[in-house]
Design an enzyme around this catalytic site. Sequence first.
Site, PDB file in Angstrom:
ATOM      1  N   ASP A  16       0.761  -1.030   0.117  1.00 57.82           N
ATOM      2  CA  ASP A  16      -0.090   0.007   0.129  1.00 57.82           C
ATOM      3  C   ASP A  16       0.739   1.404   0.069  1.00 57.82           C
ATOM      4  O   ASP A  16       2.059   1.271   0.154  1.00 57.82           O
ATOM      5  CB  ASP A  16      -0.916   0.115   1.357  1.00 57.82           C
ATOM      6  CG  ASP A  16      -1.573   1.333   1.336  1.00 57.82           C
ATOM      7  OD1 ASP A  16      -2.396   1.480   0.229  1.00 57.82           O
ATOM      8  OD2 ASP A  16      -1.964   1.649   2.347  1.00 57.82           O
ATOM      9  N   SER A  17       0.258   2.351  -0.266  1.00 55.10           N
ATOM     10  CA  SER A  17       1.086   3.687  -0.113  1.00 55.10           C
ATOM     11  C   SER A  17       1.545   3.971   1.393  1.00 55.10           C
ATOM     12  O   SER A  17       2.197   4.972   1.375  1.00 55.10           O
ATOM     13  CB  SER A  17       0.128   4.889  -0.845  1.00 55.10           C
ATOM     14  OG  SER A  17      -1.014   4.873   0.028  1.00 55.10           O
ATOM     15  N   TYR A  48      -0.704   8.648  -2.551  1.00 53.91           N
ATOM     16  CA  TYR A  48      -0.686   8.347  -3.984  1.00 53.91           C
ATOM     17  C   TYR A  48      -2.071   8.945  -4.824  1.00 53.91           C
ATOM     18  O   TYR A  48      -1.887   8.945  -5.776  1.00 53.91           O
ATOM     19  CB  TYR A  48      -0.916   6.619  -4.229  1.00 53.91           C
ATOM     20  CG  TYR A  48       0.318   6.217  -4.230  1.00 53.91           C
ATOM     21  CD1 TYR A  48       1.541   6.728  -3.538  1.00 53.91           C
ATOM     22  CD2 TYR A  48       0.517   4.657  -4.637  1.00 53.91           C
ATOM     23  CE1 TYR A  48       2.871   5.749  -3.514  1.00 53.91           C
ATOM     24  CE2 TYR A  48       1.671   3.854  -4.553  1.00 53.91           C
ATOM     25  CZ  TYR A  48       2.812   4.506  -4.035  1.00 53.91           C
ATOM     26  OH  TYR A  48       4.263   3.505  -4.070  1.00 53.91           O
ATOM     27  N   GLY A  49      -3.071   9.038  -4.004  1.00 54.26           N
ATOM     28  CA  GLY A  49      -4.286   9.436  -4.443  1.00 54.26           C
ATOM     29  C   GLY A  49      -4.263  10.867  -4.949  1.00 54.26           C
ATOM     30  O   GLY A  49      -5.301  11.072  -5.742  1.00 54.26           O
ATOM     31  N   CYS A  79      -4.338  -1.263  -2.198  1.00 55.59           N
ATOM     32  CA  CYS A  79      -4.610   0.049  -2.293  1.00 55.59           C
ATOM     33  C   CYS A  79      -5.392   0.096  -3.518  1.00 55.59           C
ATOM     34  O   CYS A  79      -4.957  -0.251  -4.495  1.00 55.59           O
ATOM     35  CB  CYS A  79      -3.228   0.838  -2.662  1.00 55.59           C
ATOM     36  SG  CYS A  79      -3.337   2.530  -2.963  1.00 55.59           S
ATOM     37  N   ASN A  80      -6.487   0.872  -3.363  1.00 57.82           N
ATOM     38  CA  ASN A  80      -7.572   1.037  -4.614  1.00 57.82           C
ATOM     39  C   ASN A  80      -6.883   1.835  -5.443  1.00 57.82           C
ATOM     40  O   ASN A  80      -6.928   1.652  -6.637  1.00 57.82           O
ATOM     41  CB  ASN A  80      -8.726   1.503  -3.975  1.00 57.82           C
ATOM     42  CG  ASN A  80      -9.526   1.022  -3.152  1.00 57.82           C
ATOM     43  OD1 ASN A  80     -10.585   0.037  -3.622  1.00 57.82           O
ATOM     44  ND2 ASN A  80      -9.149   0.781  -1.746  1.00 57.82           N
ATOM     45  N   THR A  81      -6.053   2.919  -5.119  1.00 57.63           N
ATOM     46  CA  THR A  81      -5.608   3.895  -6.001  1.00 57.63           C
ATOM     47  C   THR A  81      -4.516   3.202  -6.899  1.00 57.63           C
ATOM     48  O   THR A  81      -4.431   3.241  -8.238  1.00 57.63           O
ATOM     49  CB  THR A  81      -4.784   5.022  -5.324  1.00 57.63           C
ATOM     50  OG1 THR A  81      -5.767   5.539  -4.411  1.00 57.63           O
ATOM     51  CG2 THR A  81      -4.430   5.970  -6.264  1.00 57.63           C
ATOM     52  N   CYS A 190     -11.164   3.333  -0.262  1.00 61.24           N
ATOM     53  CA  CYS A 190      -9.711   3.601  -0.060  1.00 61.24           C
ATOM     54  C   CYS A 190      -9.402   2.594   1.207  1.00 61.24           C
ATOM     55  O   CYS A 190     -10.012   2.542   2.330  1.00 61.24           O
ATOM     56  CB  CYS A 190      -9.429   4.857   0.098  1.00 61.24           C
ATOM     57  SG  CYS A 190      -7.680   5.325   0.864  1.00 61.24           S
ATOM     58  N   THR A 191      -8.177   1.661   1.204  1.00 58.20           N
ATOM     59  CA  THR A 191      -7.993   0.993   2.071  1.00 58.20           C
ATOM     60  C   THR A 191      -7.520   1.849   3.713  1.00 58.20           C
ATOM     61  O   THR A 191      -7.857   1.326   4.507  1.00 58.20           O
ATOM     62  CB  THR A 191      -6.834  -0.040   1.801  1.00 58.20           C
ATOM     63  OG1 THR A 191      -5.657   0.805   1.416  1.00 58.20           O
ATOM     64  CG2 THR A 191      -7.189  -0.927   0.730  1.00 58.20           C
ATOM     65  N   HIS A 192      -7.519   2.928   3.576  1.00 61.61           N
ATOM     66  CA  HIS A 192      -7.073   3.710   4.765  1.00 61.61           C
ATOM     67  C   HIS A 192      -8.513   3.864   5.875  1.00 61.61           C
ATOM     68  O   HIS A 192      -8.502   4.241   6.668  1.00 61.61           O
ATOM     69  CB  HIS A 192      -6.586   5.201   4.487  1.00 61.61           C
ATOM     70  CG  HIS A 192      -5.153   4.847   4.309  1.00 61.61           C
ATOM     71  ND1 HIS A 192      -4.447   4.661   3.162  1.00 61.61           N
ATOM     72  CD2 HIS A 192      -4.076   5.449   4.954  1.00 61.61           C
ATOM     73  CE1 HIS A 192      -3.331   4.743   3.382  1.00 61.61           C
ATOM     74  NE2 HIS A 192      -2.960   5.254   4.362  1.00 61.61           N
TER      75      HIS A 192
HETATM   76  N1  DGL Z   1      -4.745   3.421   0.524  1.00 62.26           N
HETATM   77  C1  DGL Z   1      -4.644   4.051  -0.871  1.00 62.26           C
HETATM   78  C2  DGL Z   1      -6.145   3.531  -1.420  1.00 62.26           C
HETATM   79  O1  DGL Z   1      -6.831   2.412  -1.028  1.00 62.26           O
HETATM   80  C3  DGL Z   1      -4.627   5.251  -1.115  1.00 62.26           C
HETATM   81  C4  DGL Z   1      -4.278   6.476  -0.234  1.00 62.26           C
HETATM   82  C5  DGL Z   1      -3.324   7.466  -0.840  1.00 62.26           C
HETATM   83  O2  DGL Z   1      -2.134   7.076  -0.846  1.00 62.26           O
HETATM   84  O3  DGL Z   1      -3.866   8.297  -1.130  1.00 62.26           O
HETATM   85  O4  DGL Z   1      -6.581   4.209  -2.299  1.00 62.26           O
END
Ligand code: DGL
Length: 265
Positions: A16-17, A48-49, A79-81, A190-192
Amino acid sequence: MEQIQLKKNAPIGVFDSGVGGISVLKELIKIMPRENYIYYGDSLHAPYGTKTLEQVRSLTRAHAEELFQRGAKGLVVACNTATSAAVRVLREEFPQIPIVGIEPAVKPAATCMENPRVLVMATPMTIREEKLKQLIAKYSDRGEIIPLPCPGLMDFVERGDLEGEDLRRYLTELLYEYTIHPVNSVVLGCTHYPFVKDMVQEILGSEVAIFDGGEGTAREMRRRLEEAGLLTDAETEGTVVFDNSLSGEAKEQKIALCRKLLEKK
Ligand code: DGL
């Protein structure tokens, strides 16, 4: 990269990011407790987003390759992004390795009730990308699906702030519209975001159903490993190794946060 020999008892790479992918690692451990894991967070380059597709693709590619060099027998892009930017390219480049990405749980959110009004919370990049647009189009005849970019939300989780007043202010403002015109389900894309689920629930009300893609992603990884004959044959609980692109004290603090989030209920 030279031909890789995948081994049953090698670890599964989880990427993940930052610390968000821990929400997916939890689901992986729940259903595959005897596997070993290497969790890698690219906090040095997070978020990353708000980056470009090319930036996210090249960062994800480089870290995936690193994890394979370290012997990972499969990769979960938690990470979805990064999934929307890079998973297709990774699969083309490493066809022999099981690679699973995560995508916003639009399907269960849009199909679990009649005429749903679904709010999809995700990073600006995930919202912009074709992958999510196609997913929303696929289910748009089921009800109304509203994409909501949440720039800055992951930063609260990266700081370990899961219930502070600044976070409450941020979410109250972001979600204000949906307290006036309510939705009946929310996708944490988003996984966060699963780490701030309680506060989202509190603001939008207990009757709102909240979904994330962690469990489905973990199940898909187990299926892919089983299909490839790569599930571990170990009989004892596996281990988790944490790594991060930061260095020194900052890296240690990030890893400590990862451990704390993994233990959080
Ligand atoms: N956790 C990441 C996701 O699932 C993105 C968070 C990020 O780096 O912006 O999209």
